[in-house]
Design a protein around this motif. Structure first.
Motif: not given
Length: 405
Positions: A182, A184, A190, A356, A358, A381, A386, A388, A403-404
């Motif tokens: 991932f 930025n 993202l 980050s 996830t 979010n 993040r 998923i 999904n991203l």
């Protein structure tokens, strides 16, 4: 008391057999004629066989279990060949043999597949096979075989356990997908990098073997000519793509899917060229440092093969005690099947310090998120975590464009 009952039971059966012989003989003597004596002489071989089987020893049996390999993946079939050998020829009416399996294998094989009724007769060597259709994940041990023989009248039965050790390791099932780090990218939201790793191509630090995905401009022609193999330049890595995964081990019906996705994620990460680490807290705490290579992958898979859902503390408590010890320059990933407000708050707090984060929320096939989970995902979010959602059997969609976003 039970030990005293065994010899008494054997003596009682001898008395019963002797009584049946005398009964048949008395009937022949008093009744007379061909039929009565025919019945007596027909019964004698059975009586003699009963006496013989009572003195026959099962210690002369040698049992061998043949496994094609020792490493499997969850869901694979297991074929077991059992070979039996004995020293002397003795007419056996039947041989009931059963392989002693641990509880997960018993459930998977429906228990009856490991049991066989054989009619060896006078054979000194014979065998049978059984198949377990779908192996469950874990480390499984084979302990012994139980042998039983008997006579046609059912008077004398003998049983013996033959210790034959064996072990197989069943690694978690995994799915093939492409891991995309991932990033930025300015203010566009993202996304995921499709490069093997992002490197600073102005700083060459060495050379390495060519790997699929390397650019043509990275080839070091001098090193290639010298070694007669394609070599590429090794650049300074601009941004770390190391991944540290924390897997939730709280009991849940989707725990096997959690383990399977974790295994798939770490395998995909290492194939991408990044390094990965793992933290699990089940019956005990297990932490694997961030490393790369095939050997590291084997260590991770071996641990995931044996892991159980035995954690008594929720994932947010794990993050509270262990999260601050994770280094800064890594992608922090959580794999869980339960999303709570406390977990979102703790992940958000950790993200402010570590960067980050996830969170992969594992769901069953075609399982929709609950209303409360939808609102928690929106809150996560908004706080920079993040989330998923990954459905069982659809792990390849975890890093898809849908999904991203």
């Amino acid at each position: 008391m039970k030990k005293l009952w065994i010899p008494f039971k054997k003596v009682w059966k001898f008395i019963l057999l002797l009584f049946l012989i005398l009964l048949a003989f008395s009937y022949a003597m008093f009744q007379g004629g061909f039929v009565s004596w025919f019945l007596f002489y027909s019964f004698l071989p059975f009586a003699v066989y009963c006496v013989a089987i009572s003195f026959y020893s099962l210690k002369e049996f040698e049992v061998t279990r043949v496994l094609l390999k020792s490493d499997y993946n969850a869901g694979e079939p297991l074929k077991v060949t059992v070979k039996i050998k004995r020293l002397r020829k003795f007419p056996l009416f039947y041989l009931l043999i059963e392989d002693t399996l641990d509880d997960p294998l018993k459930y998977a094989s429906q228990h009856q597949k490991a049991k066989a009724l054989l009619l060896p007769g006078l054979k000194k060597e014979f065998s049978y096979e059984y198949i377990i259709d779908e192996l469950p994940r874990g480390e499984h041990f084979f302990r012994s075989f139980t042998l039983r023989i008997g006579d046609p009248l059912g008077l004398f039965e003998k049983e013996r356990k033959v210790p034959v050790d064996g072990k197989i390791i069943v690694y978690p099932a995994y799915s093939e997908f492409i891991y995309r780090p991932f990033e930025n990218q300015y203010d566009q939201g993202l996304t995921a990098s499709r490069e093997r790793v992002q490197r600073d191509t102005t700083m060459v630090v060495g050379v390495r073997d060519y790997q699929p995905g390397d650019r043509f401009s990275w080839i070091n022609w001098k090193a290639t000519a010298k070694r007669n193999e394609i070599m590429t330049k090794e650049f300074e890595q601009r941004q770390s793509h190391d991944v540290f995964v924390v897997m939730d081990c709280v009991p849940d019906k989707r725990f096997e899917a959690v383990v399977s996705f974790t295994a798939s994620l770490q395998r995909a990460t290492l194939k991408k060229g990044a390094q990965t680490g793992l933290l699990t807290i089940s019956k005990e705490r297990a932490s694997f440092p961030i490393r790369g290579g095939e050997r590291h992958l084997q260590e991770l898979f071996y641990h995931l093969a044996k892991i159980e859902a035995k954690c008594l503390i929720p994932l947010e408590k794990v993050l509270e005690t262990d999260g601050l010890f994770i280094q800064h320059s890594v992608s922090f990933m959580l794999v869980t099947a339960q999303l709570t407000k406390q977990l979102v708050e703790k992940a958000s707090f950790l993200g402010q310090r570590k960067g980050s984060i996830t969170l992969f929320l594992i769901k069953g096939q075609k399982e929709a998120p609950a209303e409360g989970e939808r609102s928690l995902i929106a809150i996560a979010n908004a706080r920079g975590v993040r989330v998923i959602m990954v459905h069982e059997g659809e792990f390849t969609a975890a890093f898809s464009e849908v999904n991203l976003r």
